[in-house]
Design an enzyme around this catalytic site. Structure first.
Site, PDB file in Angstrom:
ATOM      1  N   CYS A  93       1.254 -14.409  43.494  1.00  0.00           N
ATOM      2  CA  CYS A  93       0.401 -15.464  44.047  1.00  0.00           C
ATOM      3  C   CYS A  93      -0.842 -14.917  44.743  1.00  0.00           C
ATOM      4  O   CYS A  93      -1.763 -15.668  45.052  1.00  0.00           O
ATOM      5  CB  CYS A  93       1.205 -16.327  45.017  1.00  0.00           C
ATOM      6  SG  CYS A  93       2.597 -17.143  44.231  1.00  0.00           S
ATOM      7  N   HIS A  96      -3.491 -19.929  50.044  1.00  0.00           N
ATOM      8  CA  HIS A  96      -2.575 -20.109  48.917  1.00  0.00           C
ATOM      9  C   HIS A  96      -1.689 -21.320  49.199  1.00  0.00           C
ATOM     10  O   HIS A  96      -1.099 -21.434  50.278  1.00  0.00           O
ATOM     11  CB  HIS A  96      -1.732 -18.842  48.733  1.00  0.00           C
ATOM     12  CG  HIS A  96      -0.627 -19.022  47.742  1.00  0.00           C
ATOM     13  ND1 HIS A  96      -0.824 -19.625  46.524  1.00  0.00           N
ATOM     14  CD2 HIS A  96       0.701 -18.709  47.798  1.00  0.00           C
ATOM     15  CE1 HIS A  96       0.329 -19.658  45.868  1.00  0.00           C
ATOM     16  NE2 HIS A  96       1.259 -19.119  46.620  1.00  0.00           N
ATOM     17  N   ASN A 148       3.215 -25.186  44.123  1.00  0.00           N
ATOM     18  CA  ASN A 148       2.691 -23.813  44.161  1.00  0.00           C
ATOM     19  C   ASN A 148       2.357 -23.388  42.728  1.00  0.00           C
ATOM     20  O   ASN A 148       3.254 -23.191  41.915  1.00  0.00           O
ATOM     21  CB  ASN A 148       3.770 -22.909  44.764  1.00  0.00           C
ATOM     22  CG  ASN A 148       3.358 -21.442  44.830  1.00  0.00           C
ATOM     23  OD1 ASN A 148       2.372 -21.041  44.219  1.00  0.00           O
ATOM     24  ND2 ASN A 148       4.123 -20.652  45.560  1.00  0.00           N
TER      25      ASN A 148
HETATM   26  N1  ACO Z   1      16.776 -30.083  48.326  1.00  0.00           N
HETATM   27  C1  ACO Z   1      17.670 -30.286  49.294  1.00  0.00           C
HETATM   28  N2  ACO Z   1      18.176 -29.299  50.050  1.00  0.00           N
HETATM   29  C2  ACO Z   1      17.755 -28.058  49.790  1.00  0.00           C
HETATM   30  C3  ACO Z   1      16.839 -27.752  48.779  1.00  0.00           C
HETATM   31  C4  ACO Z   1      16.347 -28.827  48.026  1.00  0.00           C
HETATM   32  N3  ACO Z   1      15.430 -28.681  47.039  1.00  0.00           N
HETATM   33  N4  ACO Z   1      16.619 -26.432  48.765  1.00  0.00           N
HETATM   34  C5  ACO Z   1      17.372 -25.908  49.742  1.00  0.00           C
HETATM   35  N5  ACO Z   1      18.083 -26.886  50.352  1.00  0.00           N
HETATM   36  C6  ACO Z   1      19.017 -26.779  51.444  1.00  0.00           C
HETATM   37  C7  ACO Z   1      19.614 -25.398  51.586  1.00  0.00           C
HETATM   38  O1  ACO Z   1      20.703 -25.242  50.707  1.00  0.00           O
HETATM   39  C8  ACO Z   1      20.026 -25.388  53.036  1.00  0.00           C
HETATM   40  O2  ACO Z   1      21.256 -26.084  53.139  1.00  0.00           O
HETATM   41  P1  ACO Z   1      22.380 -25.558  54.167  1.00  0.00           P
HETATM   42  O3  ACO Z   1      21.763 -25.648  55.537  1.00  0.00           O
HETATM   43  O4  ACO Z   1      23.507 -26.527  53.948  1.00  0.00           O
HETATM   44  O5  ACO Z   1      22.694 -24.154  53.749  1.00  0.00           O
HETATM   45  C9  ACO Z   1      18.964 -26.261  53.717  1.00  0.00           C
HETATM   46  O6  ACO Z   1      18.342 -27.010  52.669  1.00  0.00           O
HETATM   47  C10 ACO Z   1      17.933 -25.455  54.448  1.00  0.00           C
HETATM   48  O7  ACO Z   1      17.512 -24.427  53.582  1.00  0.00           O
HETATM   49  P2  ACO Z   1      16.444 -23.410  54.033  1.00  0.00           P
HETATM   50  O8  ACO Z   1      16.217 -22.452  52.915  1.00  0.00           O
HETATM   51  O9  ACO Z   1      16.758 -22.881  55.381  1.00  0.00           O
HETATM   52  O10 ACO Z   1      15.169 -24.379  54.165  1.00  0.00           O
HETATM   53  P3  ACO Z   1      13.750 -24.004  54.683  1.00  0.00           P
HETATM   54  O11 ACO Z   1      13.366 -24.902  55.763  1.00  0.00           O
HETATM   55  O12 ACO Z   1      13.582 -22.540  54.923  1.00  0.00           O
HETATM   56  O13 ACO Z   1      12.851 -24.386  53.421  1.00  0.00           O
HETATM   57  C11 ACO Z   1      11.741 -23.388  51.579  1.00  0.00           C
HETATM   58  C12 ACO Z   1      13.093 -23.781  52.204  1.00  0.00           C
HETATM   59  C13 ACO Z   1      10.940 -24.639  51.344  1.00  0.00           C
HETATM   60  C14 ACO Z   1      12.022 -22.676  50.268  1.00  0.00           C
HETATM   61  C15 ACO Z   1      10.993 -22.460  52.558  1.00  0.00           C
HETATM   62  O14 ACO Z   1      11.840 -21.413  52.979  1.00  0.00           O
HETATM   63  C16 ACO Z   1       9.757 -21.870  51.928  1.00  0.00           C
HETATM   64  O15 ACO Z   1       8.789 -22.554  51.667  1.00  0.00           O
HETATM   65  N6  ACO Z   1       9.743 -20.534  51.748  1.00  0.00           N
HETATM   66  C17 ACO Z   1       8.593 -19.845  51.202  1.00  0.00           C
HETATM   67  C18 ACO Z   1       8.448 -20.103  49.743  1.00  0.00           C
HETATM   68  C19 ACO Z   1       7.152 -19.491  49.272  1.00  0.00           C
HETATM   69  O16 ACO Z   1       6.156 -19.622  49.900  1.00  0.00           O
HETATM   70  N7  ACO Z   1       7.157 -18.812  48.174  1.00  0.00           N
HETATM   71  C20 ACO Z   1       5.935 -18.178  47.825  1.00  0.00           C
HETATM   72  C21 ACO Z   1       5.964 -17.800  46.509  1.00  0.00           C
HETATM   73  S1  ACO Z   1       4.489 -16.929  46.220  1.00  0.00           S
HETATM   74  C22 ACO Z   1       4.719 -16.066  44.773  1.00  0.00           C
HETATM   75  O17 ACO Z   1       4.227 -14.985  44.599  1.00  0.00           O
HETATM   76  C23 ACO Z   1       5.543 -16.714  43.717  1.00  0.00           C
END
Ligand code: ACO
Length: 330
Positions: A114, A248, A278
């Site tokens: 990214c 980004h 994204n």
């Molecule tokens: N729908 C419902 N629940 C979900 C989903 C979903 N799509 N995905 C995860 N959950 C659940 C999890 O299982 C977890 O449940 P639990 O508490 O029972 O275990 C709960 O939601 C919380 O999960 P977290 O992972 O702690 O949620 P968080 O608030 O951290 O959000 C997210 C998750 C959105 C993925 C966040 O961590 C994020 O944005 N991370 C960065 C992602 C990113 O920027 N990637 C960049 C990629 S750049 C590249 O080079 C590709």
């Protein structure tokens, strides 16, 4: 006087197919409310079966060439930032070069996930500054729908497909004022897609994206804040001198947390992740195009473009915008 690279053309391409959060609810155990509250994403675009990173890039590039009033045959170089090329080789950039008819251009791909588009801008800037290359097409194009496990709710809701392109030309004024690039390979396992020669691919028989969301989340905020400060300081400017911050577009919570930490006023921070998710290397050029379309960039403005992603990696650039968006050219 040292040559700088200034942006003289811009274009974007988004596939027609819109995939909403509501549709995703039917495929995985998720909800529109969860996706919107945790990421800010409402919908994303998905490439048609006959669309690829190169075909999307060609559409965006044709627009950029038109805005810059350039014939493809005038291009000296094409850099395609992508991690989802049509083929392992030849380079996606070579396919773009052929489809555009850019017969004079050298072409290569750049993989910084990214962060790829900012890495490619910096690379084009260096080619132009060193001389011998005057007109460079920089494209960010990715088709993550082909590398997602659509059964994995923790990743499939986050990404979308698209392409964005800019033309960079040699100039003695305006353009790129500074850039910073970084990498921390110790975080490689936090976000990856197995390669063709990776033994895990052979063992698991899949090439899906794997991510430790919470760790990437923390890295992203920390890195965006640090890279923003560093790149602005390197340009001998202050945060107040920046008219628009184009981050980004991975998650609106990441952007808002970085903006809060830097005390940036909301109107100076561009967000369109709600409509596209994204789009990886395409996210910053797509956001740039939309900011121009919305009249949020004026001649003389200073922009900060900041990306982060797999690697882990990051890249930032400060640009003095000296094209007149209304004239669509200089
Ligand atoms: N729908 C419902 N629940 C979900 C989903 C979903 N799509 N995905 C995860 N959950 C659940 C999890 O299982 C977890 O449940 P639990 O508490 O029972 O275990 C709960 O939601 C919380 O999960 P977290 O992972 O702690 O949620 P968080 O608030 O951290 O959000 C997210 C998750 C959105 C993925 C966040 O961590 C994020 O944005 N991370 C960065 C992602 C990113 O920027 N990637 C960049 C990629 S750049 C590249 O080079 C590709």
């Amino acid at each position: 006087m040292a040559l700088r690279a200034r942006i003289t053309g811009w274009g974007k391409y988004l596939p027609q197919r819109i995939l909403t959060n509501r549709e995703l609810e039917k495929w995985v155990d998720t909800s529109d409310a969860w996706i919107r509250s945790r990421t800010g994403i409402r919908e994303r675009r998905i490439a048609a079966d006959d669309e690829t990173a190169s075909t999307m890039a060609v559409e965006a590039s044709r627009q950029a060439l038109e805005v810059a009033h350039l014939n493809p045959k005038e291009l000296d170089l094409i850099i395609a930032a992508t991690v989802t090329p049509d083929k392992v080789f030849p380079a996606c950039a070579s396919l773009i070069q052929h489809q555009l008819g850019a017969s004079k251009a050298a072409a290569f791909d750049l993989n910084a996930a990214c962060s790829g588009f900012v890495y490619a801008l910096a690379t084009a800037n260096q080619f132009i500054g060193a001389g011998g290359f005057e007109k460079v097409l920089v494209v960010g194009t990715d088709v993550y729908s082909r590398i997602l496990d659509w059964r994995d709710r923790s990743t499939c809701v986050l990404f979308g497909d698209g392409a964005g392109a800019v033309i960079m030309e040699a100039s003695t004024q305006g353009g790129s004022l500074s850039f910073v690039l970084g990498s921390d390979g110790s975080g490689a396992d936090l976000l990856y897609v197995p390669g063709l020669c990776d033994s895990t691919l052979v063992a698991n028989d899949h090439h899906y994206l794997t991510m430790n969301g919470p760790e990437v989340f923390k890295f992203a905020i920390h890195t965006m804040v640090g890279a923003t400060k560093q790149v602005v300081e390197t340009a001998h400017l202050t945060l107040d001198d920046i008219d628009l911050f184009i981050y980004h577009q991975a998650n609106s919570r990441i952007i808002q947390a970085a903006a809060k930490s830097l005390s940036l006023p909301p109107h100076k921070v561009f967000i369109n992740v709600d409509r596209y998710g994204n789009t990886s290397a395409a996210s910053i050029p797509i956001a740039l195009c939309e900011a121009i379309e919305e009249g949020r960039i004026q001649k003389g403005d200073h922009l900060a473009l900041v990306g982060f992603g797999g690697g882990l990696s990051w890249g930032a650039m400060v640009v003095e915008w000296d094209s007149d968006p209304l004239e669509k050219n200089v």
